[in-house]
Design an enzyme around this catalytic site. Structure first.
Site, PDB file in Angstrom:
ATOM      1  N   GLU A 118     -21.374-116.126   2.426  1.00  0.00           N
ATOM      2  CA  GLU A 118     -22.001-117.271   3.100  1.00  0.00           C
ATOM      3  C   GLU A 118     -21.043-118.440   3.320  1.00  0.00           C
ATOM      4  O   GLU A 118     -21.133-119.147   4.323  1.00  0.00           O
ATOM      5  CB  GLU A 118     -23.216-117.741   2.298  1.00  0.00           C
ATOM      6  CG  GLU A 118     -24.471-116.915   2.536  1.00  0.00           C
ATOM      7  CD  GLU A 118     -24.416-115.506   1.978  1.00  0.00           C
ATOM      8  OE1 GLU A 118     -23.571-115.251   1.100  1.00  0.00           O
ATOM      9  OE2 GLU A 118     -25.197-114.649   2.413  1.00  0.00           O
ATOM     10  N   HIS A 124     -35.250-117.036  -0.615  1.00  0.00           N
ATOM     11  CA  HIS A 124     -35.446-116.509   0.731  1.00  0.00           C
ATOM     12  C   HIS A 124     -36.390-117.396   1.538  1.00  0.00           C
ATOM     13  O   HIS A 124     -36.282-117.492   2.751  1.00  0.00           O
ATOM     14  CB  HIS A 124     -36.070-115.104   0.693  1.00  0.00           C
ATOM     15  CG  HIS A 124     -35.176-114.050   0.155  1.00  0.00           C
ATOM     16  ND1 HIS A 124     -34.846-113.952  -1.179  1.00  0.00           N
ATOM     17  CD2 HIS A 124     -34.535-113.025   0.763  1.00  0.00           C
ATOM     18  CE1 HIS A 124     -34.046-112.911  -1.359  1.00  0.00           C
ATOM     19  NE2 HIS A 124     -33.841-112.332  -0.189  1.00  0.00           N
TER      20      HIS A 124
END
Ligand code: TPP
Ligand code: MG
Lengths: 322, 335
Positions: B60, B130
């Site tokens: 990321e 999430h």
């Protein structure tokens, strides 16, 4: 560590390296003197003794190649084709030259990071852009041993290796990150072996040996330019001074590493050149005078430039109120 | 005009912009191999090839850094996060380097970078990392435009504008928009379909849209909560309450004019967002109204209110975020 057995560079290159090294050493000292006078106290992160690493690398790069220096030796960035001593001095004295050293993407400078380590992934992005746009440029990313521990560096190397990007990572290993020594931070001595974990060629070099450093840099950069993919170089050096000027260095025994003075790349390289018969005593004196003159004239020129009002830059770019 | 699903509209936006400008590229995890999980990037690899779309390792921080670095070096990249929460792994890059444009003691000019990511919401994969909505964290940065669409028509026009913008834009896209929408006072599966023009259109960033007109109360919201608000308004109308729904579409820039116009008309204000309440974007909206029209808030017919996610991690509990039901009951208390 031995110098790699590669062809010696031309006399012209050898002397250019010497002049750049001398300019970096004298220029940074001069800037520091000016800054100390202005603030009444010395401050700043100084890097005498470590300059051979960036200078050797920069002398293998083109105008459009990308390059990130370790913050401690940012001043050496003047040696990149496209940049000038004026750019380095302007940045040091808070003036805005035509090509800001810190951020001129067309000359491959895309900023550093106050949060050490993060810039590595941005330079990977530059390498990706260079590939997609088929520019043929390579990227060299230098950071310190301390910064190299951080997570973004890991991700940068993972992606660079997976995509075989034209980027070379260099660890300028001066054995300290602020007050924390290599003893506390590593269970390895040769940081270059980390490259193996990513499937990258890797090499350790004496970063205080200008000739060795130049030849290793050249080998990796030529290889990278030819499509050989990424690699990792660990250049060993020593932080001769404190982390920042005025830091009492309570974290290390007094005089620790003083023997590194004798590996100072400037006298060491000078001796090498004289042994090679490339440089005479007179040359040294002449170059000292030339370099000093150039630095002083450039400082005067820069000091007459107006200090930019950075506030306007900021406000002009606001997007939804101030 | 063809009626299409939200995901299809989004996919069209990406593909049209990539056709229009070869500098538009995208990278992220599984955006080729799994079409970004929901189909957002379907067929892009086949049409444009591996130089224009790339699957990354799980990295990321590198996705953020590469997007910024490539934008500096001449591309117009889109960095894709499988989930918005995962972008927080790269907060340094996204907030400090993209959002504050810091590169040292210098502020660079344009950075034509787009960041896209999916908010799974309170079910989906079922955990906070999430599901959470990160927009308030990013709204704190000076240079990030933040797009949070709700309908097929909007997502297409907004994402195209985001990509063309010469400066950083984040698109935080709610996964519930992909699969459900409001219809006749209910949230129904596959109801978020709409007629979308075949010819090109753009929606400017910073323009709210009144999704339903009303006279008794203004509901200011964005992203999937627009659907809850519209379903609630439909049902409230049957009970004689006329609610106006203002879809912000972008929270930065914020269309304060549109909010103020609506609240002046209705005299009541309810702000709804899914992100956690404490330091959530509702507080910013309220202050911006007050700074814009200092007399408006004191003149309201009933105290302003907000409905937001609880100050709790979002673990598989839909009741932790506003629903059509809680919007309806809150409005009834206010009117
Ligand atoms: C993310 C982050 N953590 C900590 C610091 C504080 N800091 C500034 S310089 C420095 C030491 C860096 O060591 P190294 O990378 O080896 O470079 P050197 O100073 O030795 O040249 C530290 C810890 C920082 N700037 N960024
Ligand atoms: Mg160090």
């Amino acid at each position: 560590m031995e110098a790699p057995s590669l062809e010696l560079p031309s006399k012209e290159v050898l002397l250019k390296l010497y002049r750049d090294l001398l300019t970096a050493r004298r220029g940074e000292a001069e800037i520091f003197a000016i800054q100390s006078k202005a603030t009444g106290r010395g401050s700043g992160h100084r890097g005498p003794g470590e300059e051979a690493i960036p200078i050797a690398i920069l002398n293998n790069l083109t105008e459009t190649d990308c390059f990130h220096p370790n913050f401690r030796t940012y001043f050496c960035h003047f040696a990149k084709p496209g940049f000038t001593l004026k750019d380095a001095i302007a940045q040091s004295l808070g003036r805005r030259s035509e090509h800001p050293l810190i951020f001129t993407p067309e000359l491959g400078a895309m900023g550093s990071s106050g949060t050490l380590g993060e810039a590595s992934v941005r330079y990977v992005g530059a390498a990706v852009a260079n590939v997609i746009q088929k520019t043929g440029d390579v990227t060299v990313f230098i950071q310190g041993d301390g910064a190299s521990n951080r997570a973004p560096t890991h991700e940068a190397m993972v992606v660079a290796a997976a995509w075989q990007l034209p980027i070379i990572f260099v660890i300028q290993n001066n054995k300290y990150g602020m007050g924390t020594s290599w003893r506390k931070s590593y269970n390895i001595e040769d940081l270059s072996v980390r490259g193996a974990g990513y499937g990258m060629p890797h090499e350790r070099v004496d970063g205080n040996d200008m000739l060795a450093m130049y030849l290793v840099a050249k080998k990796h950069i030529d290889r990278c330019r030819a499509g050989g993919g990424p690699s990792l170089i660990c250049a060993d050096t020593w932080r001769l001074r404190a982390h920042y000027e005025g830091d009492a260095q309570i974290y290390r025994p007094k005089g620790e590493g003083q023997d590194w003075q004798k590996y100072d790349p400037l006298p060491r390289y000078e001796k090498q050149l004289r042994e090679l018969g490339v440089l005479s005593q007179e040359d040294v004196g002449r170059l000292e005078a030339e370099v000093t003159e150039e630095i002083n004239t450039t400082i005067k020129e820069v000091e007459s430039m107006t200090v930019p009002s950075s506030f306007e830059d900021f406000t002009a770019s606001a997007i939804d109120g101030l | 005009m063809a009626e299409i699903r939200y995901i299809e509209a989004l996919n069209q936006a990406f593909r049209e912009e990539m056709r229009r400008d070869e500098k538009v590229v995208m990278w992220g995890e599984d955006i080729i191999s799994m079409n970004d999980v929901h189909g957002q990037t379907r067929d892009i690899y086949d049409e444009f090839g591996g130089d224009r779309i790339k699957d990354t390792p799980i990295c990321e921080q590198a996705i953020a850094g590469m997007t910024i670095g490539a934008a500096y070096r001449g591309l117009r990249p889109i960095g894709i996060y499988m989930n918005a929460g995962f972008s927080l792994c790269a907060f340094d890059g996204l907030f400090l380097k993209l959002g504050c444009k810091s590169v040292g003691r210098y502020v660079p000019g344009d950075i034509p970078a787009t960041i896209y990511g999916v908010i799974a919401g309170p079910i989906g994969d079922g955990d906070n990392d999430h599901g959470m909505s990160p927009e308030s964290l990013y709204a704190h940065a000076p240079y990030l435009k933040i797009v949070m669409p709700s309908t097929p028509y909007d997502v297409k026009g907004l994402v195209k504008s985001a990509i063309r913008d010469d400066n950083p834009v984040m698109v935080w896209d709610h996964a519930w928009n992909f699969y459900q929408g409001h219809k006749d006072g209910k949230i129904e599966r596959m109801a978020n379909v709409q007629e979308v023009p075949e010819e090109e259109y753009l929606i400017p960033l910073g323009k709210a849209d009144v999704k339903r007109e009303g006279t008794d109360i203004t509901i200011v919201t964005y992203s999937f909560q627009v659907h809850n608000a519209l379903a609630a308004a439909y049902n409230l109308a049957e009970e004689g309450i006329s609610a106006e729904v203002v879809d912000l579409r972008t929270i930065v820039p914020l269309d304060v004019d549109a909010i103020v116009d609506s609240v002046k008309k209705t005299g009541r204000l309810l702000i709804v967002h899914e992100a956690m309440k404490r330091a959530g974007f509702a507080g910013e909206i309220l202050f911006r109204i007050s700074e814009h029209s200092p007399d408006l808030i004191p003149s309201l017919k009933s105290p302003f209110r907000r409905l937001a996610g609880w100050n709790l991690p979002l673990v598989n509990r839909p009741e932790l975020v506003p629903t059509m039901g809680t919007i309806m009951s809150t409005v009834k208390e206010m009117v």
